[in-house]
Scaffold this motif. Structure first.
Motif, PDB file in Angstrom:
ATOM      1  N   UNK A   7      20.831  44.770  -8.846  1.00  0.00           N
ATOM      2  CA  UNK A   7      21.332  45.757  -9.809  1.00  0.00           C
ATOM      3  C   UNK A   7      22.725  45.408 -10.337  1.00  0.00           C
ATOM      4  N   UNK A   8      23.441  44.626  -9.545  1.00  0.00           N
ATOM      5  CA  UNK A   8      24.782  44.219  -9.979  1.00  0.00           C
ATOM      6  C   UNK A   8      24.691  43.362 -11.250  1.00  0.00           C
TER       7      UNK A   8
ATOM      8  N   UNK B 173      22.744  34.993  -5.154  1.00  0.00           N
ATOM      9  CA  UNK B 173      21.919  36.000  -4.470  1.00  0.00           C
ATOM     10  C   UNK B 173      20.738  35.341  -3.760  1.00  0.00           C
TER      11      UNK B 173
ATOM     12  N   UNK C  57      21.666  51.123 -13.890  1.00  0.00           N
ATOM     13  CA  UNK C  57      21.155  51.501 -12.565  1.00  0.00           C
ATOM     14  C   UNK C  57      22.290  51.924 -11.623  1.00  0.00           C
TER      15      UNK C  57
ATOM     16  N   UNK D 134      25.103  54.259  -2.401  1.00  0.00           N
ATOM     17  CA  UNK D 134      24.723  54.073  -3.805  1.00  0.00           C
ATOM     18  C   UNK D 134      25.559  55.018  -4.648  1.00  0.00           C
TER      19      UNK D 134
ATOM     20  N   UNK E 235      20.176  35.128   4.880  1.00  0.00           N
ATOM     21  CA  UNK E 235      19.860  36.328   5.667  1.00  0.00           C
ATOM     22  C   UNK E 235      18.504  36.178   6.350  1.00  0.00           C
TER      23      UNK E 235
ATOM     24  N   UNK F 270      18.406  44.975  -3.408  1.00  0.00           N
ATOM     25  CA  UNK F 270      18.543  45.848  -4.588  1.00  0.00           C
ATOM     26  C   UNK F 270      19.975  45.838  -5.106  1.00  0.00           C
ATOM     27  N   UNK F 271      20.904  45.884  -4.156  1.00  0.00           N
ATOM     28  CA  UNK F 271      22.326  45.908  -4.527  1.00  0.00           C
ATOM     29  C   UNK F 271      22.695  44.675  -5.334  1.00  0.00           C
ATOM     30  N   UNK F 272      22.235  43.522  -4.866  1.00  0.00           N
ATOM     31  CA  UNK F 272      22.556  42.266  -5.553  1.00  0.00           C
ATOM     32  C   UNK F 272      21.893  42.230  -6.923  1.00  0.00           C
TER      33      UNK F 272
ATOM     34  N   UNK G 152      17.778  47.162   0.878  1.00  0.00           N
ATOM     35  CA  UNK G 152      18.839  47.766   0.055  1.00  0.00           C
ATOM     36  C   UNK G 152      19.856  46.742  -0.449  1.00  0.00           C
ATOM     37  N   UNK G 153      20.089  45.723   0.371  1.00  0.00           N
ATOM     38  CA  UNK G 153      21.042  44.684  -0.041  1.00  0.00           C
ATOM     39  C   UNK G 153      20.479  43.864  -1.188  1.00  0.00           C
TER      40      UNK G 153
ATOM     41  N   UNK H 132      28.602  35.143  -4.947  1.00  0.00           N
ATOM     42  CA  UNK H 132      27.700  36.142  -4.361  1.00  0.00           C
ATOM     43  C   UNK H 132      26.981  35.622  -3.119  1.00  0.00           C
TER      44      UNK H 132
ATOM     45  N   UNK I 220      27.788  38.335  -0.079  1.00  0.00           N
ATOM     46  CA  UNK I 220      26.819  39.284   0.468  1.00  0.00           C
ATOM     47  C   UNK I 220      26.498  39.066   1.945  1.00  0.00           C
TER      48      UNK I 220
ATOM     49  N   UNK J  57      25.606  49.686  -5.696  1.00  0.00           N
ATOM     50  CA  UNK J  57      25.944  49.700  -4.273  1.00  0.00           C
ATOM     51  C   UNK J  57      27.458  49.524  -4.165  1.00  0.00           C
TER      52      UNK J  57
ATOM     53  N   UNK K  66      14.363  38.350   0.853  1.00  0.00           N
ATOM     54  CA  UNK K  66      15.135  39.078   1.867  1.00  0.00           C
ATOM     55  C   UNK K  66      14.211  39.907   2.773  1.00  0.00           C
TER      56      UNK K  66
END
Lengths: 103, 153
Positions: free
Chosen positions: B34-35, B52, A68, A59, B59, B30-32, B27-28, A39, A43, A71, B21
């Motif tokens: 929630x995964x 992450x 949840x 989303x 970043x 959150x994406x990481x 949003x990124x 990851x 990312x 993405x 971040x």
């Protein structure tokens, strides 16, 4: 000489994975498993491709209740063009034709 | 460590990654984060969360304003050149006499041979300029080698 952008092994692996099913929205974990990228590598590459307009993200509602939203990602038209170009170049290199004419 | 601990640690790490971040990339983050809920294996979840955190710090570093490459490389190049020149000159600029230890090598040789000029790194030095070592410093030296002859002109 500056390196060509988006030509790292990790980026090429990701572009190839996304090119495999270009119309399908893909999850980060799914892409990580397919490409073998952790990851921490995946990312930053996804973020960079998105900033360059090569990747679209949205989303997606969960398939099961209680989870949840997720993405998801897929290539844009320009991302698709770049991924195809890189796939062609890679195939040409494997065939021993650096000009890409054979691919 | 129990499986619940791995998961709790993973969630904490993912939360930390989200805090690190920069705002535009929220949003990124959150994406990481929630995964994580889709990763069944707790250890894999922790590995994911640690990645992450690394991604978030990368970043964040990338978002910081950087100095231009030219601005950074010019002083570094100048400094490197000066360092190399300085090190090169250090070997030739020294006016130290031949070290006393070198004289010990000739302690049991004939006095006129022992007093032959010694060339060292392009600089002609004479043992006369150096301090004569004592007999105790040179174990193979004879007890008495007689008075020193007059210096060679």
């Amino acid at each position: 000489m500056p390196r060509k952008p988006n030509s790292s092994r990790q980026t090429r692996a990701l572009l190839a994975a996304l090119l495999d099913r270009p119309q399908t929205w893909r999850h980060g974990y799914d892409l990580s498993k397919e490409t073998g990228l952790k990851s921490g590598t995946l990312y930053p590459v996804l973020m960079r491709l998105s900033e360059q307009g090569l990747l679209e993200a949205r989303w997606q509602d969960p398939e099961r209740p209680g989870l949840p939203p997720r993405h998801v990602y897929r290539l844009t038209a320009s991302g698709l063009a770049l991924a195809r170009e890189q796939a062609r170049a890679e195939a040409a290199t494997m065939l021993g034709d650096p000009s890409g004419a054979l691919a | 460590m129990s499986r619940r601990c791995w998961r709790r640690l993973a969630v904490s790490a993912a939360r930390h990654a989200a805090r690190v971040l920069p705002g535009a990339n929220a949003p990124w983050a959150d994406a990481m984060r929630r995964e994580l809920d889709y990763i069944a294996d707790d250890r894999a979840a922790l590995r994911w969360a640690v990645g992450c955190v690394a991604a978030s710090y990368l970043a964040r570093l990338a978002a910081r304003p950087r100095l231009g490459r030219r601005m950074v490389s010019a002083p570094v190049a100048a400094g490197s050149v000066l360092l190399v020149v300085g090190l090169a000159m250090q070997g030739h600029a020294s006016d130290d006499p031949v070290p006393a230890k070198a004289a010990c090598e000739h302690a049991d040789a004939a006095p006129d041979v022992a007093r032959a000029p010694v060339a060292t790194a392009g600089v002609l030095a004479h043992p006369e300029q150096s301090q004569r070592p004592s007999a105790a410093d040179c174990p193979r030296a004879p007890a008495d080698i007689g008075p020193a002859p007059p210096p060679i002109r």
